[in-house]
Design an enzyme around this catalytic site. Structure first.
Site, PDB file in Angstrom:
ATOM      1  N   GLU A  94       0.788  -1.227   0.000  1.00 56.76           N
ATOM      2  CA  GLU A  94       0.000   0.000   0.000  1.00 56.76           C
ATOM      3  C   GLU A  94       0.821   1.278   0.000  1.00 56.76           C
ATOM      4  O   GLU A  94       0.383   2.294  -0.527  1.00 56.76           O
ATOM      5  CB  GLU A  94      -0.945  -0.008   1.216  1.00 56.76           C
ATOM      6  CG  GLU A  94      -2.103  -0.967   1.119  1.00 56.76           C
ATOM      7  CD  GLU A  94      -3.039  -0.632  -0.033  1.00 56.76           C
ATOM      8  OE1 GLU A  94      -3.421   0.546  -0.169  1.00 56.76           O
ATOM      9  OE2 GLU A  94      -3.362  -1.539  -0.822  1.00 56.76           O
ATOM     10  N   SER A 469     -41.582 -29.938  44.897  1.00 56.38           N
ATOM     11  CA  SER A 469     -41.895 -29.443  46.238  1.00 56.38           C
ATOM     12  C   SER A 469     -41.420 -28.025  46.493  1.00 56.38           C
ATOM     13  O   SER A 469     -41.764 -27.442  47.530  1.00 56.38           O
ATOM     14  CB  SER A 469     -41.289 -30.381  47.286  1.00 56.38           C
ATOM     15  OG  SER A 469     -41.868 -31.664  47.179  1.00 56.38           O
TER      16      SER A 469
END
Length: 826
Positions: A94, A469
């Site tokens: 680049e 329960s």
């Protein structure tokens, strides 16, 4: 490989300065400075604190981030966390002059202008890495002379304020690389299944080559075009002398091999984070777009210390229970898949140090008579008999073979701290755990399963399982609102309850019946018959109403079996309902979010606490105090060594498909559920809530104590209008005289027992249940129709083993100490 950029001759540097001067004159420096006034220099300086604004972060209550969401998949890394060849490939491809120019490259500008003029179209770019960064962050993509000038002056200003390494890091983390990947780390993971620091030369060149046109050069979409572009980047590495000819030749001959990266999820609190993500996505105020693009800050109620302790306790408990169900042969063998065990690499392996209480995939290399040799990464483990003792196998010959993929765990001896590897297995059983702050109802921890990566189904919020329960306290709470008390007695015997043309005949665990029994003792031992009778006496509608006031939103069928937990409720709702008992009757809707702000900390939403009075403070305290007995002398006796005060209730469903324990201290309410995802699959005979969920609950509270998050105190805070008096546990009479066993019990003032114990009442309590009937006066609306049960026996039909109650000497005015031994099997 050469790490340093090539040395530039002095004459070349002098030539570059002349070019800069020429370009500056050609462009018109005065005009450029006029345009520069449009550029806000402070914005450039803000790069020092730059973070992509698109990331939404979730923080715990202490400000520690633990989850991120963004539509731009981006993971920020420093230059040190990038492979050197990746940095070199990007620079070479680049901007080869990156480390030598001051933001712009005059030579490149002239070269590009000449080529464009000759071709009469745009054929070559001249933007430096710094210019590209300026364009990505500060400018729009329009192509105009004004934008180009602004880009140039921004680049020069950036070069003044930041080092080259800082500029490169910003660029490498900002650049878009296709398929939703922003930055080189995310691209490395998406394309090659590895970190940016681990990229090879051809892989680094591939990523560098994609920057110009990520859509066109994607190896997933256009592999041949991507290969040519990659080879161009490799050539640039050679031209810039970053690699030699041999490396170049090897690199261009390397085929493109893509990989997959294991999905990133929060290491802690993943189920909780997903709850928040779904809330924001569905919110009319925020929605999907704001979640992924606005960069929200979500300050949550989670406490990562408690969350980590809760997740670890749940995982330990599930693995422990699963091992009890026996060893399972590995489901996968590499040799059967044509994979060489010596070269296999598991996605879960990393270079991180090993930690205890974590399962690591391991490959069996060979099995000896006494040892199993397995490999984790590059480490070879020799696993002796102690490593597989839990399997009850004298040898693993025949149980394991070369190529089997197993799991191992690093174990630490609690006393000596010595560490050793053991064989383990991923549990098939699942679970959930919730920790609530009592006063605020804020969720401090939430675990919806063994591992979010293995199953994203949140059993803490999405699963509605029969409560067994653990529903009974809601029945007794409704009864206390109607004037019943812990001292009231019911007749515990087989009973037949007409339901239309049918008969409902509930039974106690183990077929034992106590005869005359107090509500207090019935709850402690989780005896079924008194709970069903109580609900029929006070009315099913009232019980349902009480449960709804306590925050239960699930459908509650109005049948007698509701008293025994036939309805499906989520662990979060059940835990919040129990929180009412210890919070003096106030229901606090569970909270996940404290506030949501934007990046500038401006508050966007601050959900208020949702509180309501579920029941009177006195009723709630009476319930909470009664539930202390479950731990002191009931089905949860295994927890009695934890610091007081604590209360709670076990829960077990028919067929042992679900195990529950929900309990509380003055600071926290904690709920734990265990079961298989298939609701018809049993945990096994005897797998009660005390056997499955309670050990995990105990582990969580031990961690809370280790973190010093509980304050020592003698008891729960009592509201006005409560008295605590001695009561005979068996008969419910005042604890004076010849009692069977005296305990301290809380009552609403004026409802405490007013009759002393007598020799007669104690004698009746010792009779078989069927002989006690003659001495019992049924309560109003109490079901009395007897059911035939040939297997019925006398005794307390406890849901789980509980300590025996010994008879006191003399007149029984002093209680006999209960032997402090855990129930069998704990």
């Amino acid at each position: 490989m050469i790490d340093k950029p090539p040395i530039v001759p002095r004459t070349r540097r002098r030539y570059s300065r002349l070019l800069i001067l020429f370009v500056a004159v050609a462009l018109g420096v005065p005009a450029g400075f006029v345009f520069a006034h449009a550029v806000r220099v402070p914005t450039v300086k803000s790069l020092a604190d730059y973070q992509p604004a698109i990331i939404t972060r979730i923080f715990d209550r202490n400000g520690v981030p633990f989850a991120e969401y963004s539509i731009q998949k981006r993971i920020i890394v420093s230059k040190k966390e990038m492979a050197p060849v990746l940095v070199q490939a990007i620079v070479a491809t680049e901007d080869a002059e990156f480390y030598r120019h001051g933001g712009i490259n005059p030579k490149a500008i002239l070269r590009a202008a000449l080529k464009d003029a000759l071709a009469r179209k745009k054929v070559e770019g001249a933007s430096t890495i710094t210019q590209q960064l300026a364009k990505m962050i500060f400018l729009n993509p329009e192509k105009s002379f004004r934008r180009k000038v602004n880009e140039i002056f921004l680049a020069v200003q950036i070069e003044k304020d930041f080092t080259k390494d800082q500029i490169f890091e910003l660029y490498a983390n900002q650049v878009y690389l296709g398929h939703g990947a922003y930055g080189v780390e995310q691209a490395s993971r998406i394309y090659f299944g590895k970190h940016a620091k681990d990229l090879t030369i051809p892989e680094a060149a591939m990523i560098a080559g994609m920057i110009r046109r990520p859509g066109s050069y994607s190896p997933m979409l256009n592999p041949e075009l991507a290969r040519r572009r990659r080879n161009h980047s490799i050539r640039r590495l050679l031209d810039e002398k970053y690699i030699d000819k041999q490396q170049y030749q090897q690199a261009i001959n390397t085929p493109i091999v893509l990989g997959t990266f294991k999905e990133e999820v929060p290491k802690i609190g993943a189920y909780f984070a997903e709850e928040i993500r779904q809330y924001i996505e569905k919110s009319e105020r925020f929605g999907v777009e704001n979640l992924y693009t606005r960069g929200l800050k979500v300050h949550s109620t989670l406490d990562l210390r408690i969350q980590q302790a809760t997740e670890a306790a749940l995982q330990r408990g599930l693995r422990r229970f699963d091992r009890r169900r026996g060893f399972r042969r590995p489901a996968r063998n590499l040799l059967n898949e044509g994979i060489d065990p010596a070269s296999y690499t598991d996605p879960a392996w990393s270079g991180d140090p090993y930690v205890t209480e974590k399962l690591y995939p391991a490959v069996v290399m060979h099995v000896e008579r006494q040892n199993v040799v397995a490999r984790v990464g590059k480490d070879e483990l020799r696993l002796g008999p102690g490593a597989y003792a839990w399997t009850r196998k004298p040898s693993m010959l025949g149980a394991l073979k070369r190529g089997d993929l197993i799991h191992v765990r690093l174990d630490e001896d609690r006393k000596t701290k010595a560490r050793s590897w053991v064989i383990d297995q991923l549990p098939q059983v699942q679970g959930a755990a919730v920790v609530l702050d009592v006063k605020s109802g804020e969720i401090r921890a939430l675990a919806g399963g063994y591992d979010y990566q293995l199953s994203k189904f949140n059993r803490a919020t999405q699963s509605r399982r029969q409560t067994g329960s653990s529903f009974k306290p809601l029945v007794y709470g409704a009864a206390f609102e109607k004037g019943l008390t812990p001292a009231d007695t019911l007749f515990d015997a087989p009973v037949a309850i007409p339901i239309g043309n049918n008969i409902y005949a509930p039974k106690n665990y183990y077929g034992r019946y106590a005869g005359i029994v107090t509500i207090q003792r019935s709850l402690e031992l989780s005896i079924n018959i008194p709970a069903v009778k109580t609900m029929m006496m006070v009315g099913v509608d009232h019980v349902v109403d009480f449960a709804k006031r306590c925050g239960i939103t699930a459908d509650l069928p109005k049948y007698p079996s509701l008293a025994l937990g036939a309805a499906g409720v989520s662990p979060l709702e059940m835990t919040a309902a129990y929180n009412v008992f210890v919070n003096q009757g106030v229901y606090s809707k569970p909270r996940r979010i404290v506030r949501i702000t934007d990046q500038s900390n401006r508050v966007l939403e601050e959900p208020p606490a949702e509180l309501s009075e579920a029941t009177q403070p006195q009723v709630a305290y009476e319930l909470a105090y009664m539930m202390k007995g479950t731990i002191d002398r009931g089905t949860a006796f295994a927890a009695h060594t934890l610091p007081d005060p604590l209360g709670g209730k076990t829960g077990t469903t028919n067929g042992y498909t679900d195990g529950w324990f929900i309990g509380f201290s003055p600071e926290f309410t904690v709920g734990v559920w265990m079961g298989y995802d298939d609701p018809s699959r049993s945990l096994g005979g005897g797998a009660t809530g005390a056997d499955t969920a309670l050990p995990i609950w105990i582990d969580i509270f031990k961690q809370l104590d280790a973190l010093k998050l509980r304050t020592p105190r003698p008891d729960f805070d009592a509201p006005p209008g409560i008295v605590v008096v001695p009561m005979d546990l068996k008969t419910g009479r005042r604890g004076t005289g010849p009692c069977a066993r005296v305990v301290m019990q809380a009552f609403v003032s004026g409802q405490e027992p007013d009759k002393d114990c007598s020799g007669g009442s104690v004698a009746v309590s010792k009779l078989p249940y069927y002989l006690q009937r003659a001495f019992y006066q049924p309560k109003e609306s109490e079901p009395t129709q007897a059911a035939e049960d040939a297997s019925a026996q006398s005794g307390e039909g406890a849901e789980s083993p509980a300590p025996d109650v010994e008879e006191p000497p003399g007149d029984g005015t002093e209680p006999t100490p209960v032997p402090e031994v855990p129930p069998p099997g704990e």
